[in-house]
Scaffold this motif. Structure first.
Motif, PDB file in Angstrom:
ATOM      1  N   CYS A  82       0.840  -1.200   0.000  1.00  0.00           N
ATOM      2  CA  CYS A  82       0.000   0.000   0.000  1.00  0.00           C
ATOM      3  C   CYS A  82       0.875   1.250   0.000  1.00  0.00           C
ATOM      4  N   SER A  83       0.299   2.354  -0.485  1.00  0.00           N
ATOM      5  CA  SER A  83       0.968   3.651  -0.397  1.00  0.00           C
ATOM      6  C   SER A  83      -0.050   4.695   0.040  1.00  0.00           C
ATOM      7  N   LEU A  84       0.441   5.722   0.737  1.00  0.00           N
ATOM      8  CA  LEU A  84      -0.438   6.793   1.220  1.00  0.00           C
ATOM      9  C   LEU A  84       0.178   8.145   0.905  1.00  0.00           C
ATOM     10  N   LEU A  85      -0.649   9.045   0.353  1.00  0.00           N
ATOM     11  CA  LEU A  85      -0.214  10.401   0.025  1.00  0.00           C
ATOM     12  C   LEU A  85      -1.142  11.405   0.700  1.00  0.00           C
ATOM     13  N   TYR A  93      -4.778  17.377  -7.450  1.00  0.00           N
ATOM     14  CA  TYR A  93      -3.678  16.474  -7.811  1.00  0.00           C
ATOM     15  C   TYR A  93      -4.186  15.048  -8.071  1.00  0.00           C
ATOM     16  N   VAL A  94      -5.300  14.657  -7.429  1.00  0.00           N
ATOM     17  CA  VAL A  94      -5.834  13.295  -7.556  1.00  0.00           C
ATOM     18  C   VAL A  94      -6.268  13.004  -8.988  1.00  0.00           C
ATOM     19  N   LYS A 136      -4.098  10.679 -12.051  1.00  0.00           N
ATOM     20  CA  LYS A 136      -4.779   9.575 -12.734  1.00  0.00           C
ATOM     21  C   LYS A 136      -4.643   9.725 -14.247  1.00  0.00           C
ATOM     22  N   THR A 137      -4.755  10.953 -14.721  1.00  0.00           N
ATOM     23  CA  THR A 137      -4.632  11.206 -16.161  1.00  0.00           C
ATOM     24  C   THR A 137      -3.181  11.148 -16.615  1.00  0.00           C
ATOM     25  N   ASN A 138      -2.292  11.761 -15.823  1.00  0.00           N
ATOM     26  CA  ASN A 138      -0.892  11.921 -16.224  1.00  0.00           C
ATOM     27  C   ASN A 138      -0.080  10.641 -16.066  1.00  0.00           C
ATOM     28  N   GLN A 139      -0.302   9.909 -14.980  1.00  0.00           N
ATOM     29  CA  GLN A 139       0.520   8.731 -14.689  1.00  0.00           C
ATOM     30  C   GLN A 139      -0.272   7.424 -14.592  1.00  0.00           C
ATOM     31  N   LEU A 140      -1.570   7.488 -14.863  1.00  0.00           N
ATOM     32  CA  LEU A 140      -2.435   6.305 -14.784  1.00  0.00           C
ATOM     33  C   LEU A 140      -2.393   5.661 -13.404  1.00  0.00           C
ATOM     34  N   LEU A 152       1.188  24.571 -11.451  1.00  0.00           N
ATOM     35  CA  LEU A 152      -0.130  25.120 -11.771  1.00  0.00           C
ATOM     36  C   LEU A 152      -1.187  24.568 -10.817  1.00  0.00           C
ATOM     37  N   LEU A 153      -0.959  23.329 -10.362  1.00  0.00           N
ATOM     38  CA  LEU A 153      -1.877  22.716  -9.404  1.00  0.00           C
ATOM     39  C   LEU A 153      -1.448  22.971  -7.971  1.00  0.00           C
ATOM     40  N   LEU A 154      -0.156  22.851  -7.721  1.00  0.00           N
ATOM     41  CA  LEU A 154       0.390  23.012  -6.369  1.00  0.00           C
ATOM     42  C   LEU A 154       1.080  24.374  -6.291  1.00  0.00           C
TER      43      LEU A 154
END
Length: 596
Positions: free
Chosen positions: A361-364, A373-374, A378-382, A441-443
């Motif tokens: 598991c990983s947690l961010l 960022y969520v 998903k779009t950028n790195q699948l 742009l997001l962060l």
């Protein structure tokens, strides 16, 4: 292009026959191994892309050893020649690859093959001595290998690699990210073109494609993916949680306490952050062994990593140094302080868990301002991140807990000024790293509540930064009582003695003593003096430029003044000198003709 679900499959019947050693040790191959090994053994250059933890190391180690066995049967391997080179971005990954190869070389059929690990952090002479003894396989980092290729006096490595059979660039995209493009180009110039080359990575980039065109001949591109919708292993669950900035450390602390993990990785933004939390975190986790590692630990890294591998109920604080290639099968949880600077690093970080078909598991944790960022990741790195709040495990953060934790953090800094200094450096370096984020742009840095973040760090005071605004000072929750910061001592007696001497001098002069006195003197010059000095420098520069231009003009005029008549006259004089030298005319005739 090969696309297969994650599953262990038998080697294809059409693949070249593997040795009995390989059959005994590895009865099954992963998809990347099944795809790549036959290609390399059939003398193809390969560019291999596969998710982290899919077995890329064996995909090049097995065919490399097979090739060396075959060559040895045709004609014995020469002791002074290097037949295979594996280039890795970090010492840790190079060491790990070396250990994998060593396991094979323990077999009697392979005992004649020699191996050398060549990495930075030690004297070059030792590496020269190692290679002089003989190494058929060299596992190395690019900088040190380039240095040894340029060293000709004792070693002449350039001559030893002229029979090279196989070159591997492991984590090739990471090699380019770390700025090794020029180094790799130089290395390729030393190596023979008639060789097999393999590039292995978890992601493909434009820079990598450029390297492929420069270093490979008609390569076969192999991309082994588990699903078209994700880029991380199927058994890896990726979570995120929205937390308030002042509560981030409290949440992560409780999260770690509630997990009975054998091993965990905790990724932090900078080396300074690792140093600070490595000092303060053990107080809160008495039953867990806390290790720390980052890129500035030149000589300690291997020992720390080995201790972490051997320990149980442990957590390793680290930077992205540990994000690529390292295989520690027991890692159950990957925890991150915040999104990595590069989006692709999220895949690599999370991929330290769920390796070799195991679950993980990983947690961010994300701030409320970072929720976009969520969908982006998903779009950028699948990578699909699940909301931890939907799980049954609830992590509570109370006001009472916050006050208690802050009190402990403050007390640690009051007892040792070193921790106070580390906390200040950690916060400043973290903010600088965030401001250079690739996803700015997001962060957005301007949206960060710096006072709340400093509270989460448990700082005694806000650092002096131009970015800190009055509203940030209102957000900050420091100690409740007044503190005389000059009275906070260093636990190290020598450092404290030095500090007290400087403090005494400061009280007398009003200026803190520093080694950079010249710089301070320059800064203390009046505005008029600084302006005058600048004008003088400009005038000197102008005079040098004018002098240079005048000289060039004079030279140009002199050249233009040479006429055809002068050239003819010069040619006649040269002809007279030749006649005199060959004794065709006398000295008197020469003088008469020359003067005439």
């Amino acid at each position: 292009m090969v696309n297969k679900e994650w599953a262990k499959v038998k080697p294809p019947l059409s693949a070249p026959v593997l040795t009995s050693i390989d059959k005994q040790k590895y009865q099954f191959m992963t998809p990347i191994q099944a795809a790549v090994i036959p290609l390399i053994l059939s003398c193809k250059d390969v560019v291999a892309e596969a998710v982290t933890g899919s077995g890329k190391t064996l995909a090049f180690v097995v065919p490399m050893l097979e090739m060396l066995l075959k060559k040895h049967k045709d004609s014995p391997l020469r002791k002074d020649f290097v037949y295979a080179v594996i280039i890795s971005p970090t010492r840790e990954l190079a060491t790990q690859i070396t250990k994998v190869i060593q396991e094979f070389l323990e077999e009697p059929e392979l005992s004649h093959i020699t191996l050398a690990l060549i990495v930075g952090g030690r004297a070059v002479d030792k590496d020269v001595e190692t290679l002089q003894k003989g190494a058929h396989i060299v596992v190395c980092t690019p900088g040190r290998f380039e240095d040894l290729l340029a060293e000709r006096k004792q070693l002449n490595l350039a001559g030893r690699v002229r029979e090279l059979e196989f070159l591997v660039l492991d984590e090739a995209d990471r090699l380019l990210d770390l700025g090794f493009t020029a180094t790799l180009t130089t290395i390729l110039q030393y190596l023979p073109r008639q060789r097999r080359t393999g590039l292995f990575s978890a992601t493909q980039t434009k820079e990598l494609q450029d390297l492929v065109r420069a270093g490979l001949r008609n390569p076969v591109v192999v991309s082994v993916k588990e699903k078209s919708t994700i880029s991380t292993p199927l058994l890896l669950e990726n979570y995120y949680i929205i937390v308030e900035p002042q509560d981030k450390f409290l949440f992560l602390l409780n999260f770690i306490r509630n997990r009975k993990m054998v091993k965990g990785l905790f990724f932090l933004p900078t080396c300074a952050c690792v140093d600070y939390w490595a000092d303060v975190l053990p107080v809160f986790l008495p039953g867990i062994k806390v290790f720390a590692i980052h890129g500035k630990m030149k000589l300690k890294r291997s020992k720390i990593l080995e201790k972490f591998r051997e320990a149980e109920n442990t957590i390793l604080l680290c930077t992205d140094l540990m994000a690529r290639g390292l295989d520690i099968p027991e890692v159950e949880w990957v925890i991150q302080w915040e999104p990595p600077t590069h989006p692709a690093a999220l895949v690599h970080r999370a991929g330290r868990a769920a390796r070799g078909g195991a679950a993980g598991c990983s947690l961010l944790p994300l701030l409320p301002t970072e929720d976009t960022y969520v969908p982006f990741i998903k779009t950028n790195q699948l990578v699909e991140l699940k909301d931890w709040r939907e799980s049954s495990d609830e992590i509570k953060v109370t006001e009472k807990l916050r006050d208690k934790v802050l009190k402990i953090l403050h007390d640690q800094q009051l007892k040792d000024r070193t921790i106070l200094d580390k906390g200040q450096r950690a916060f400043v370096s973290h903010m600088r790293a965030y401001s250079k984020h690739e996803c700015n742009l997001l962060l957005q840095f301007k949206e960060l509540p710096l006072g709340h973040i400093a509270t989460s760090y448990g700082l005694l005071k806000l650092p002096l930064m131009p970015e800190v605004k009055p509203e940030h000072k209102l957000q900050f929750q420091g100690p409740k009582e007044e503190i005389d910061f000059n009275s906070i001592p260093y636990r190290d007696k020598q450092k404290e003695e030095s500090r007290l001497k400087k403090l005494e001098e400061y009280k007398k002069t009003g200026v803190w003593p520093s080694k950079k006195k010249k710089k301070k003197q320059a800064q203390s010059e009046s505005w008029e003096q600084a302006k005058q000095s600048k004008e003088e420098r400009k005038q000197k520069k102008r005079k040098r430029k004018e002098t240079k231009q005048n000289t060039e003009v004079k030279k140009g005029k002199k050249r233009r003044a040479v006429t055809q008549a002068e050239i003819d006259e010069l040619a006649a004089d040269v002809a007279l000198i030749k006649k005199l030298k060959n004794r065709k005319i006398s000295k008197e005739q020469f003088d008469q003709a020359f003067d005439g």
